[in-house]
Enzyme design. Structure first.
Site, mmCIF file in Angstrom:
data_model
loop_
_atom_site.group_PDB
_atom_site.id
_atom_site.type_symbol
_atom_site.label_atom_id
_atom_site.label_comp_id
_atom_site.label_asym_id
_atom_site.label_seq_id
_atom_site.Cartn_x
_atom_site.Cartn_y
_atom_site.Cartn_z
ATOM 1 N N ASP A 1 48.048 44.030 35.136
ATOM 2 C CA ASP A 1 48.357 45.433 35.410
ATOM 3 C C ASP A 1 49.839 45.714 35.585
ATOM 4 O OD1 ASP A 1 48.649 44.148 37.815
ATOM 5 O OD2 ASP A 1 47.194 45.359 38.917
ATOM 6 N N ARG B 1 16.275 39.591 38.744
ATOM 7 C CA ARG B 1 17.133 39.976 39.868
ATOM 8 C C ARG B 1 18.299 40.857 39.419
ATOM 9 N NH1 ARG B 1 17.384 33.869 42.382
ATOM 10 N NH2 ARG B 1 15.748 34.184 43.918
ATOM 11 N N GLY C 1 54.618 38.726 38.523
ATOM 12 C CA GLY C 1 54.011 40.049 38.392
ATOM 13 C C GLY C 1 54.892 41.151 38.964
ATOM 14 N N ASP C 2 54.260 42.240 39.419
ATOM 15 C CA ASP C 2 55.056 43.416 39.819
ATOM 16 C C ASP C 2 55.941 43.132 41.032
ATOM 17 O OD1 ASP C 2 52.625 43.292 41.207
ATOM 18 O OD2 ASP C 2 52.592 45.441 41.598
ATOM 19 N N GLY C 3 55.429 42.371 42.005
ATOM 20 C CA GLY C 3 56.241 42.058 43.188
ATOM 21 C C GLY C 3 57.475 41.270 42.785
ATOM 22 N N ARG D 1 41.527 31.779 38.221
ATOM 23 C CA ARG D 1 42.959 31.455 38.122
ATOM 24 C C ARG D 1 43.227 29.992 37.825
ATOM 25 N NH1 ARG D 1 45.923 34.410 42.934
ATOM 26 N NH2 ARG D 1 46.586 32.299 43.371
ATOM 27 N N ARG E 1 53.712 33.066 47.738
ATOM 28 C CA ARG E 1 53.870 34.487 48.054
ATOM 29 C C ARG E 1 54.853 34.528 49.220
ATOM 30 N NH1 ARG E 1 50.473 37.299 45.169
ATOM 31 N NH2 ARG E 1 48.447 36.417 44.588
ATOM 32 N N ASP F 1 45.840 39.890 36.900
ATOM 33 C CA ASP F 1 45.235 41.221 36.953
ATOM 34 C C ASP F 1 45.589 42.065 35.726
ATOM 35 O OD1 ASP F 1 44.362 40.384 39.399
ATOM 36 O OD2 ASP F 1 45.605 41.735 40.588
ATOM 37 N N THR G 1 50.623 38.255 35.399
ATOM 38 C CA THR G 1 49.681 38.519 36.478
ATOM 39 C C THR G 1 48.295 38.486 35.881
ATOM 40 O OG1 THR G 1 48.693 40.093 37.990
ATOM 41 C CG2 THR G 1 50.118 41.028 36.349
ATOM 42 N N GLU H 1 37.353 43.317 42.974
ATOM 43 C CA GLU H 1 37.538 43.119 44.416
ATOM 44 C C GLU H 1 38.309 44.261 45.094
ATOM 45 O OE1 GLU H 1 40.014 39.614 44.925
ATOM 46 O OE2 GLU H 1 41.671 40.570 43.873
ATOM 47 N N ARG I 1 21.472 38.903 44.227
ATOM 48 C CA ARG I 1 22.323 37.755 44.550
ATOM 49 C C ARG I 1 23.769 38.116 44.237
ATOM 50 N NH1 ARG I 1 18.236 36.709 46.608
ATOM 51 N NH2 ARG I 1 17.020 34.776 46.549
ATOM 52 N N ARG J 1 43.316 43.261 42.156
ATOM 53 C CA ARG J 1 43.768 43.775 43.449
ATOM 54 C C ARG J 1 43.815 45.309 43.477
ATOM 55 N NH1 ARG J 1 48.092 41.422 47.083
ATOM 56 N NH2 ARG J 1 47.580 39.537 45.958
HETATM 57 O O1 F6P Z 1 47.482 39.369 42.098
HETATM 58 C C1 F6P Z 1 46.735 38.443 41.431
HETATM 59 C C2 F6P Z 1 45.583 37.962 42.282
HETATM 60 O O2 F6P Z 1 44.953 36.950 41.534
HETATM 61 C C3 F6P Z 1 44.627 39.060 42.714
HETATM 62 O O3 F6P Z 1 43.675 39.373 41.748
HETATM 63 C C4 F6P Z 1 44.040 38.470 43.964
HETATM 64 O O4 F6P Z 1 43.636 39.479 44.874
HETATM 65 C C5 F6P Z 1 45.165 37.736 44.551
HETATM 66 O O5 F6P Z 1 46.021 37.385 43.481
HETATM 67 C C6 F6P Z 1 44.768 36.503 45.329
HETATM 68 O O6 F6P Z 1 45.931 35.936 45.824
HETATM 69 P P1 F6P Z 1 46.085 34.590 46.671
HETATM 70 O O7 F6P Z 1 46.661 33.583 45.766
HETATM 71 O O8 F6P Z 1 47.040 34.938 47.738
HETATM 72 O O9 F6P Z 1 44.735 34.179 47.161
#
Ligand code: F6P
Length: 343
Positions: free
Chosen positions: A128, A161, A101-103, A277, A72, A126, A124, A221, A268, A170
């Site tokens: 998205d 439970r 991904g988008d970035g 991932r 990143r 996600d 990605t 998350e 829990r 994200r």
């Molecule tokens: O953007 C994809 C993603 O897997 C998100 O779901 C998650 O918040 C983020 O990357 C985690 O990124 P890192 O690799 O910086 O921990």
């Protein structure tokens, strides 16, 4: 041609299948293949491209992660990173395939707008990215969520439970929604369709009154803590400035504490995190990664730049990078309502 390939942003299972497709096709056709290590960093810092041979892109279709490495890397802080990438492409490459991904695709779009010979590939976990029905890595993540929910069901049932399961996602809830659907979740909480804490407690109490002694609650998350009665401003989201780390906000833990405190349930929490991932891609991810990778390569050899192959239904189509570079594709109401049918 000298064809560069890079993977940027978070890794995802299936990246190597795309690299293999691009690499083997390029080398067989007699082109030079240049691996750019660690995403944009491999172009914006000292140019770090390395020629790759057939052995480098063979035997990796089922391997998780990315053989190129990823990062990143913020090209805008300090400023000037984008211009350095532009210059590095001009000096060293005839084409660049950027998998991300988008970035990543926002940068690809910026570069293509300035005449750089760039083609994107959608990735990605996600799922998205705008303009595509599928992104590399999503199907594997769904399998991890579904298998985890299967495992949590047996222990939840034994102990009567509530199990709260936090997934990646994200800004959107694709992984939570479809993973939860596949794993038989009893409630799914995603950013697109906020639910109040009262509604959650009410739902769990009704399930208990109807004889369901346990419940599995899946939460993405990225859900806003305020919608659950928490405080977004006090939640940590990064360590040492190295990226936004949404899992640190602890929405799963917060939701669990509220269910425990106000609902009187034994709860829990499981945060699936980077397990979603890692590891081998599913066959589905391998096949689609190969298809979009191959389409990106063909686009390069046709000298069609500024585009990205995306999935529409069962087909791969080329669309302009501009159509994926802005915003996020959100879970539609129709899918959320289907999930909710089984709550
Ligand atoms: O953007 C994809 C993603 O897997 C998100 O779901 C998650 O918040 C983020 O990357 C985690 O990124 P890192 O690799 O910086 O921990």
């Amino acid at each position: 041609m000298r064809i560069g390939v890079l993977t940027a942003g978070g890794d995802a299972p299936g990246l190597n299948a795309a690299i293999r497709a691009i690499g083997q096709m390029a080398l067989r056709d007699g082109h030079e293949l240049i691996g750019i290590p660690n995403g944009w960093a491999g172009l914006a810092q000292d140019y770090a491209g390395k020629p790759l041979g057939i052995a480098d892109v063979s035997g990796i279709v089922g391997q998780g992660g990315t053989v190129l490495g990823t990062a990143r890397y913020d090209l805008d802080s300090p400023p000037g990173g984008r211009e350095r990438v532009l210059a590095a492409i001009e000096e060293n490459l005839d084409a660049l395939i950027a998998i991300g991904g988008d970035g990543t695709q926002r940068i690809s779009h910026w570069l293509a707008d300035r005449g750089a010979p760039v083609v994107g590939v959608p990735k990605t976990l996600d799922n998205d990215l705008m303009g595509t029905d599928y992104c590399i890595g999503f199907d594997t993540a769904l399998s991890v969520v579904a298998e985890s929910l299967d495992r949590l069901h047996t222990t939840a049932a034994s102990h009567h439970r509530v199990m709260v399961v936090e997934t990646m996602g994200r800004a959107t809830g694709w992984v939570a929604a479809l993973g939860g659907l596949a794993g038989g979740a009893d409630l799914i909480v995603i950013p697109e369709f906020p639910v109040t804490m009262d509604a959650i407690l009410d739902h769990l109490a009704k399930r208990r009154a109807n004889g369901s002694a346990f419940s599995i609650v899946v939460i993405a998350e990225g859900v806003n803590l305020e919608t659950l009665g928490g405080h977004e401003s006090t939640a940590p989201s990064s360590i040492g400035g190295r990226g936004v780390r949404l899992a640190l906000r602890g929405v799963g833990a917060f939701l669990s504490s509220q269910i425990d405190e106000h609902g009187g349930f034994e709860v829990r929490t499981t945060v699936l995190g980077h397990l979603q991932r890692g590891g081998s891609p599913t066959a589905y991810d391998r096949i689609w990664a190969t298809r979009v990778g191959a389409a990106a390569y063909r686009s390069v050899t046709a000298h069609t730049f500024g585009v990205i192959p995306v999935v529409h239904g069962h087909d791969v189509v080329l669309v302009p990078l501009s159509s994926v570079a802005h915003g996020q594709r959100r879970v539609p109401r129709e899918i959320y309502e289907l999930c909710a049918t089984f709550f």
